[in-house]
Each structure stands twice: as structure tokens, then as C-alpha cells.
Design a protein around this motif. Structure first.
Motif, PDB file in Angstrom:
ATOM      1  N   PHE A 158     -23.176 -32.561  20.870  1.00 36.38           N
ATOM      2  CA  PHE A 158     -21.743 -32.817  20.365  1.00 36.38           C
ATOM      3  C   PHE A 158     -22.601 -34.634  19.744  1.00 36.38           C
ATOM      4  O   PHE A 158     -21.464 -34.712  18.774  1.00 36.38           O
ATOM      5  CB  PHE A 158     -21.310 -33.298  21.410  1.00 36.38           C
ATOM      6  CG  PHE A 158     -20.612 -34.431  21.664  1.00 36.38           C
ATOM      7  CD1 PHE A 158     -19.011 -33.329  21.793  1.00 36.38           C
ATOM      8  CD2 PHE A 158     -20.316 -36.049  21.715  1.00 36.38           C
ATOM      9  CE1 PHE A 158     -17.747 -34.513  21.085  1.00 36.38           C
ATOM     10  CE2 PHE A 158     -18.981 -36.263  21.633  1.00 36.38           C
ATOM     11  CZ  PHE A 158     -17.819 -35.495  21.125  1.00 36.38           C
ATOM     12  N   ARG A 161     -23.688 -33.800  16.145  1.00 40.36           N
ATOM     13  CA  ARG A 161     -22.329 -32.825  15.068  1.00 40.36           C
ATOM     14  C   ARG A 161     -21.018 -33.563  14.863  1.00 40.36           C
ATOM     15  O   ARG A 161     -20.559 -33.528  13.797  1.00 40.36           O
ATOM     16  CB  ARG A 161     -21.860 -30.981  16.251  1.00 40.36           C
ATOM     17  CG  ARG A 161     -22.891 -30.568  16.107  1.00 40.36           C
ATOM     18  CD  ARG A 161     -22.844 -29.674  14.268  1.00 40.36           C
ATOM     19  NE  ARG A 161     -21.962 -28.836  14.398  1.00 40.36           N
ATOM     20  CZ  ARG A 161     -20.802 -28.912  13.330  1.00 40.36           C
ATOM     21  NH1 ARG A 161     -20.755 -29.992  11.829  1.00 40.36           N
ATOM     22  NH2 ARG A 161     -19.294 -28.093  13.213  1.00 40.36           N
ATOM     23  N   GLU A 162     -20.691 -34.285  15.684  1.00 39.07           N
ATOM     24  CA  GLU A 162     -18.891 -35.155  16.546  1.00 39.07           C
ATOM     25  C   GLU A 162     -18.769 -36.111  15.772  1.00 39.07           C
ATOM     26  O   GLU A 162     -18.299 -36.607  15.078  1.00 39.07           O
ATOM     27  CB  GLU A 162     -18.831 -34.975  17.675  1.00 39.07           C
ATOM     28  CG  GLU A 162     -18.127 -33.556  17.950  1.00 39.07           C
ATOM     29  CD  GLU A 162     -17.521 -32.992  16.549  1.00 39.07           C
ATOM     30  OE1 GLU A 162     -16.406 -33.465  16.559  1.00 39.07           O
ATOM     31  OE2 GLU A 162     -17.077 -31.289  17.355  1.00 39.07           O
ATOM     32  N   ILE A 163     -20.374 -36.625  15.967  1.00 40.42           N
ATOM     33  CA  ILE A 163     -20.629 -38.125  15.822  1.00 40.42           C
ATOM     34  C   ILE A 163     -21.225 -38.731  14.552  1.00 40.42           C
ATOM     35  O   ILE A 163     -21.127 -39.441  13.607  1.00 40.42           O
ATOM     36  CB  ILE A 163     -21.285 -39.185  17.120  1.00 40.42           C
ATOM     37  CG1 ILE A 163     -20.596 -39.102  18.003  1.00 40.42           C
ATOM     38  CG2 ILE A 163     -21.443 -40.708  16.552  1.00 40.42           C
ATOM     39  CD1 ILE A 163     -21.024 -40.000  19.395  1.00 40.42           C
ATOM     40  N   GLU A 165     -21.602 -35.983  12.301  1.00 43.53           N
ATOM     41  CA  GLU A 165     -21.419 -35.237  11.533  1.00 43.53           C
ATOM     42  C   GLU A 165     -22.429 -34.418  11.221  1.00 43.53           C
ATOM     43  O   GLU A 165     -22.342 -34.304   9.115  1.00 43.53           O
ATOM     44  CB  GLU A 165     -20.502 -35.809  10.596  1.00 43.53           C
ATOM     45  CG  GLU A 165     -19.837 -36.809  11.222  1.00 43.53           C
ATOM     46  CD  GLU A 165     -18.299 -37.423   9.957  1.00 43.53           C
ATOM     47  OE1 GLU A 165     -18.406 -37.589   9.053  1.00 43.53           O
ATOM     48  OE2 GLU A 165     -17.190 -37.566  10.196  1.00 43.53           O
ATOM     49  N   LEU A 186     -21.973 -27.052  22.177  1.00 42.90           N
ATOM     50  CA  LEU A 186     -20.653 -27.781  21.227  1.00 42.90           C
ATOM     51  C   LEU A 186     -19.179 -27.587  21.714  1.00 42.90           C
ATOM     52  O   LEU A 186     -18.384 -28.450  22.330  1.00 42.90           O
ATOM     53  CB  LEU A 186     -20.422 -27.787  19.938  1.00 42.90           C
ATOM     54  CG  LEU A 186     -19.612 -28.580  19.108  1.00 42.90           C
ATOM     55  CD1 LEU A 186     -19.631 -29.997  19.423  1.00 42.90           C
ATOM     56  CD2 LEU A 186     -19.139 -28.786  17.579  1.00 42.90           C
ATOM     57  N   ARG A 190     -16.806 -29.801  24.523  1.00 42.89           N
ATOM     58  CA  ARG A 190     -15.651 -30.832  24.242  1.00 42.89           C
ATOM     59  C   ARG A 190     -14.896 -30.519  25.338  1.00 42.89           C
ATOM     60  O   ARG A 190     -14.001 -31.426  25.482  1.00 42.89           O
ATOM     61  CB  ARG A 190     -14.958 -29.967  23.287  1.00 42.89           C
ATOM     62  CG  ARG A 190     -15.662 -30.065  22.157  1.00 42.89           C
ATOM     63  CD  ARG A 190     -15.633 -29.370  21.198  1.00 42.89           C
ATOM     64  NE  ARG A 190     -15.510 -30.061  19.147  1.00 42.89           N
ATOM     65  CZ  ARG A 190     -15.655 -28.762  18.423  1.00 42.89           C
ATOM     66  NH1 ARG A 190     -15.078 -27.768  18.467  1.00 42.89           N
ATOM     67  NH2 ARG A 190     -16.233 -29.632  17.394  1.00 42.89           N
TER      68      ARG A 190
END
Length: 231
Positions: A158, A161-163, A165, A186, A190
Motif C-alpha cells: 500500500f 503503490r498509493e503513497i 505512487e 493492494l 484498501r
């Protein structure tokens, strides 16, 4: 023989490859700029794996020392950020593995690891409203706590990927897993975050829209001022 200090041009205009060249020549400014440029990403990655602020900082520090000691092995075939991230991941994952080997499950359940203190999100512009600042701080703590409660495998994916990117392929390459596994983890991360945050928000919303502190004083003062103007 002691290396002489190399005078650099505008640091912000240098590419990573340029900085590496100056660092190899012994320029302290180049080393400093490399760290300033990559600190946040590397800290977030380390934090996502270790789940602990202090240990993440130590991971980044040790990784920089390892990288700078072996800077001659950087060939420029990958981006410097990629090369540094791999070193950080190796260090962080190695520590987690050693931690598992040393501690049994009963010990783990008794540990107070002091988690969820800092996750280096980009800070918003300062606000003149302390209540708004307090609200943002509370929200950030809720998110950090929820992230820390994720299983390690989900948390690292997470964060990357999300923070940070990173792409699916880049994340998979760093963690040594398949792209399909990245997608699955992921998705599950979520879902777990959504569930955890929903439960927290329900409790927090009960205290929403407080009318005290600065806001209360401001309205009270305005009313008093207007009353004093009346004949």
C-alpha cells in the motif's frame, strides 16, 4: 589522502547521475543533496515494511551508509531512486525476518512498539485556526494507526503503490513478487483500511463540528461588539 571539497553548481539543477559523479569525487554537498532528494520516499518505504518510526529512520541511515560506501557499484542502469529503494527494502525486510526468528508469537503479543507516530505525508500549509490543525492531526493519526494495523505484506504494498505512487511492475520488482500479487494485496489493503477507518470515523464523527475554543471566542466577541454599538 583526504579528498578535497568539490565546488558544485546549483544543486537543484543537477541530475542524480551528476550528483553521483560529484559524490564519488568526495563532495559532501552532493551526498547531502542525494539524501534530501530521496529521504521521504526511502523513509516511507522503510516505514511501510517495519511499521516503526525509529526503526525506519535507522534503516534509512544504514542503507545510505551502505549505498555511499559502495557508490562505485552504481552503474546507472537503473534510476538512483530504484537502486536506493532496493537497498532500503533489503535492509528493512532483513530486520523483519530477524525479528521473526528471535521473537515467538507470545512475545510479539506483549510488545508495545510505540507505533503510529509519524508517517511523512506532505504537510498542508499552516492554518491560522488551531481547531482545524487539531482536526487534521487527529485525522492523520487515525490513518497512520490504520496503516500500522495492516499486515506487513499489505502495508508495504500500500505504501509503495498509493503513497509513493510506484507502478505495479516496480512494486513487484522491489518486493520480489508477481504483479498479480501486488494487485491482490493492494485490493485487500484498501478493504482493510476502509473497514478500520469506517469504524474510527463513526466514533470521531460524534465529536464533529465542536463549537468551542477559538471559534466560540470569535463569535462571542463579535456579538458583544455589535451589542455595544446599539444605542
Amino acid at each position: 589522502m583526504q579528498k578535497t571539497r568539490t565546488t558544485l553548481p546549483d544543486l537543484t539543477s543537477l541530475t542524480d547521475i551528476d550528483l553521483v559523479s560529484y559524490a564519488r569525487a568526495g563532495s559532501p554537498d552532493a551526498f547531502r543533496m542525494i539524501m534530501q532528494r530521496h529521504n521521504r520516499r526511502l523513509y516511507r518505504v522503510a516505514r511501510g515494511v517495519t511499521g516503526n518510526d525509529i526503526e525506519a529512520e535507522d534503516v534509512v541511515q544504514e542503507s545510505y551508509l551502505r549505498a555511499f560506501t559502495h557508490l562505485d557499484t552504481f552503474r546507472g542502469e537503473a534510476r538512483l531512486s530504484t537502486w536506493l529503494t532496493r537497498i532500503v527494502l533489503n535492509e528493512a525486510l532483513g530486520r523483519v525476518r530477524r525479528r521473526r526468528e528471535i521473537l515467538d508469537l507470545s512475545t510479539l503479543e506483549r510488545i508495545d512498539d510505540g507505533r503510529a507516530q509519524i508517517l511523512m505525508f506532505q504537510q498542508p500549509l499552516p492554518s491560522q485556526d488551531p481547531e482545524a490543525e487539531a482536526g487534521r492531526a487527529q485525522l492523520r493519526r487515525l490513518v497512520e494507526q490504520a496503516l500500522d494495523d495492516l499486515p506487513e505484506a499489505f502495508r508495504s504494498v500500500f505504501v509503495m503503490r498509493e503513497i509513493e505512487e510506484m507502478s505495479i511492475e516496480e512494486t513487484a520488482s522491489h518486493l520480489g513478487i508477481r504483479p498479480e500479487t501486488v494487485k491482490t494485496r493492494l485490493h485487500r489493503a484498501r478493504r482493510l483500511l476502509q473497514k478500520a477507518l469506517h469504524a474510527q470515523f463513526v466514533v470521531t464523527l460524534k465529536d464533529a463540528f465542536p463549537f468551542d475554543g477559538l471559534r466560540c471566542n470569535r463569535v462571542t466577541d463579535r456579538v458583544m461588539q455589535r451589542l455595544e454599538l446599539k444605542p
